[in-house]
Structures are given as C-alpha cells and as structure tokens.
Scaffold this motif. Structure first.
Motif, short mmCIF file in Angstrom:
data_model
loop_
_atom_site.label_atom_id
_atom_site.label_comp_id
_atom_site.label_asym_id
_atom_site.label_seq_id
_atom_site.Cartn_x
_atom_site.Cartn_y
_atom_site.Cartn_z
N ALA A 1 2.26 -9.45 5.81
CA ALA A 1 2.77 -8.07 5.81
C ALA A 1 3.36 -8.52 4.05
N THR A 2 3.34 -7.06 3.05
CA THR A 2 3.62 -7.41 1.77
C THR A 2 4.63 -6.24 1.22
N THR A 3 4.97 -5.99 0.30
CA THR A 3 6.47 -4.84 -0.18
C THR A 3 6.30 -5.44 -1.84
N HIS A 4 7.54 -4.66 -2.98
CA HIS A 4 7.63 -4.60 -3.52
C HIS A 4 7.99 -6.08 -3.67
N TRP A 5 6.41 -6.71 -5.12
CA TRP A 5 6.86 -8.73 -5.03
C TRP A 5 8.24 -8.26 -6.17
N MET A 6 9.36 -7.85 -6.21
CA MET A 6 10.60 -8.04 -6.57
C MET A 6 11.87 -8.31 -5.46
N GLN A 7 11.33 -7.82 -4.62
CA GLN A 7 12.40 -7.92 -3.34
C GLN A 7 11.49 -9.07 -2.20
N GLY B 1 4.29 -2.62 -4.35
CA GLY B 1 5.80 -1.78 -5.19
C GLY B 1 5.09 -0.42 -5.85
N THR B 2 5.86 0.70 -5.48
CA THR B 2 5.60 1.31 -6.13
C THR B 2 4.01 2.50 -6.03
N CYS C 1 6.30 0.10 0.03
CA CYS C 1 7.33 -0.45 -0.85
C CYS C 1 8.27 -0.73 0.33
N GLY C 2 9.61 -0.56 -0.49
CA GLY C 2 11.15 -0.97 0.51
C GLY C 2 10.85 -0.46 2.44
N GLY D 1 11.28 3.50 2.31
CA GLY D 1 12.60 3.11 2.44
C GLY D 1 13.14 2.17 0.96
N THR D 2 13.89 1.38 1.07
CA THR D 2 14.81 0.69 0.68
C THR D 2 15.05 -1.22 0.95
N VAL D 3 15.57 -1.37 -0.35
CA VAL D 3 16.33 -3.15 0.82
C VAL D 3 17.12 -2.91 1.77
N ARG D 4 18.08 -1.74 1.28
CA ARG D 4 18.48 -1.46 2.81
C ARG D 4 18.55 -0.93 3.98
#
Length: 328
Positions: free
Chosen positions: A131-137, A167-168, A114-115, A84-87
């Motif tokens: 939890a973790t996700t892409h660092w930019m988010q 991420g990725t 990731c998202g 998924g993504t941020v949205r």
DNA sequence: CCTCTGATCCGCCAAG
DNA sequence: AACTTGGCGGATCAGA
C-alpha cells in the motif's frame, strides 16, 4: 443504437472528519463533473459521511461542508474512494469500517487518497498487501500497521479490488487511473486535458506509471517502453518495438493505443522532447549534442519539433531557463 | 517554404 | 456468436 443506456457506475467518496479539502475536491472534479459528452452515462458521484450533515475539512481549509448522504451509499457504490488523515484510523467509527468491509466483500472497488489509507488499513483491507500513502506519514503508517508493506515511492498501487495513492496530487493520478481502467486511456487523457494537467506523470523513469503489483503476468508493453526510454538516444523504429514486445506491428499499435492513448511515434516524440528540455535546463551540452542525445539526430530536426511544442527555440529555452535561475 | 521518399497509422477484412 | 489477431493498402506524417 440501444435506446436503454447502461446504468451509471456509482462512485461514492467518503468524507471523513478533517479530510484535506484538496483530496475531496479531486474526486469531485474528476467524477462529479458531468462528462456525458465523453462517455454516456458518465459516473454517478456522491459524497457521504458517517453522519450526514456538517463535516469539517482540513488541509489548510478549516471549513465545514454539508454532506447530504450517509453510509448507506456504501451499499450501492461500485467504487468507494476514502479520504482522511493520520488520525482517521483512531477516530474511525466501527460503522464506517464495517461499511467499507461490506462494500469490499460485495465486490466494490475501494480506493484511498493520501491519509485515507489509514481507514482502509484500520478496516483490515490492506493486511498482508502493499500500500502507499503520503511519504511524510510512511514511518508512522508502518509502525502502526506492521502487517502492511508500505511503498512510499510510488504514485499509487492497484490491487484491482483495493487501491491506495500517495500524497495530495497523486490522488489525481489515482482517479485518472480508475477512469483509464474503466473507459480506456483516451478518455482518461481527455479528462486530464480538460483539467489542464499532463495526461501521465513522469516520475523519472516511472513514465508508464509504476505499478509494483500490476496484474501479475507482467505487461509486455511496459518493459518495451522502459527499454525505449533508456535508448532514446538512438534511432528507434516502431517495428523494433513491436518485435521486442513479441507482437505483430498491428497488434502492438493497437495495444499501445489502448494503454497509452497515443501512437508509438507520438509517444516517442514526447519522450524525446522531455529529454531535450531536461538537457537544455540542466546540462551544458551544445545544441547539436542535445539533439543527438535526445534522439533527434540533427539540430534542424530538434528545432522543428521543439519549437512546435514549446513555441520557443531550444537556444531561447535554455537562455530563458538559465536567466531565471541566475536571477533567483 | 517546398518537394520527395520512406515510415507510420488505421480502417477493413479474413482467419483463427 | 463473440472476440482477438495480423496482413493489406491508402491516407497521412516525419525527416532530409
């Protein structure tokens, strides 16, 4: 032996709208490719979407894929991987969140790449947990889900029932981790080898994969490996490591192979080579000092191993590396 | 490149 | 009965 094969472990990847093509592809590559020659049965792998049919992928792709399966797949999955993504959290249909929650309470293992963490969060499956996700988010995620402790510095976090990855490319680490958990380190290493990627990543000191909340009780092995990494410069005997782990040599060797897929000495050697490479790349120590610092003792010893592993001598490696750095 | 010595690895097995 | 542990010995490997 047994004429009846065990039924395969079913992995279902949820392709949400706009999911990065890479994240979806990683699942396909790791679980979707037939690897029955390694483990039989291999996983049964399916992609599903909230509504079967055309789903748009993102992550630089902007393509539509045709997903054949719907949310019913969540009812039969042993493992669900969410992309998924941020949205994703905003757009998430209640049906999907519900399906994820039901799968979880049924005992399925849920993982996000990731998202995808946004979806698990929206489903409430990460409340009160790390939890973790892409660092930019990271900042955005923390703002939206203050009840979830986000750790942006790890590749993935494993709670056993719920896993999240960064991420990725960390999605690859996560998928290999799942295989390691299911079939052991040797199988996971072999899959990595076939994908032509290093079997485990060296995020600096986090060689052994940093699991902030690994099974409580603290793996005696990871502490010993951390110690070894910090003392590569002096001679280390396998017997020493076993003693530090409070295990007999035999049991230590066995545990070691179970979780890393190699033997203690081979592991030590590869760590030393890594260190030597690093010293040659970014340090100015003469070769004999590099040999000593990396735990090879003599130059001859360093050269022997280094050349075998990289096909170039330490000296040539440094020259090539420096040459390139100057050229650019 | 070869040789020698000691370390390491792993199948086997007996004991918990 | 199924499983884990750790000691033994010989094949193999590392280092000098």
């Amino acid at each position: 032996m047994s004429a009846v094969p065990r039924s395969p472990h079913r992995v279902v990847a949820v392709v949400s709208d706009g999911a990065p093509i890479f994240d979806v592809a990683v699942c396909c590559e790791v679980f979707g490719i037939d690897r029955r020659d390694l483990v039989d049965p291999w996983y049964e792998f399916r992609l599903c979407a909230t509504r079967p049919g055309r789903v748009g992928l993102g992550g630089g792709a902007n393509v539509d894929v045709n997903i054949r399966y719907g949310l019913r797949q969540l009812e039969r999955a042993h493992t669900v991987i969410v992309t998924g993504t941020v949205r994703s959290a905003d757009d998430a249909p209640e049906r999907l969140l519900d399906g994820l929650r039901r799968a979880h309470s049924r005992g399925a293992r849920l993982a996000s790449i990731c998202g995808g963490a946004y979806l698990l969060a929206a489903a409430g499956l990460l409340n009160g947990r790390q939890a973790t996700t892409h660092w930019m988010q990271a900042a955005d995620f923390s703002r939206r889900f203050p009840g979830i402790h986000l750790d942006p510095d790890v590749l993935y976090i494993d709670h056993g029932d719920v896993l999240t990855s960064a991420g990725t490319a960390a999605g690859i680490d996560l998928c290999l981790h799942l295989i390691r958990a299911d079939h052991g380190a040797e199988v996971a290493n072999e899959v990595a080898r076939r994908m032509v990627i290093p079997p485990h990543r060296d995020g600096g000191q986090a060689q052994f994969v940093r699991l902030p909340l690994s099974p409580p009780g603290e793996d005696p092995l990871s502490a010993v490996l951390d110690w070894a990494l910090a003392h590569l410069d002096d001679p280390i005997e396998v017997a020493d490591l076993a003693r530090r782990a409070n295990l007999s040599a035999r049991t230590f060797a066995r545990r070691f192979r179970e979780s890393t897929g190699t033997t203690p000495l081979q592991w030590l050697l590869s760590q030393r080579l890594r260190l030597a490479q690093q010293l040659l790349e970014s340090g100015d120590d003469p070769i004999p000092i590099v040999a000593r610092k990396a735990g090879f003792g003599t130059t001859a010893n360093l050269r022997q191993h280094f050349t075998r592993a990289t096909t170039v001598s330490p000296q040539a490696y440094r020259r090539a590396f420096r040459g390139e750095a100057e050229a650019s």
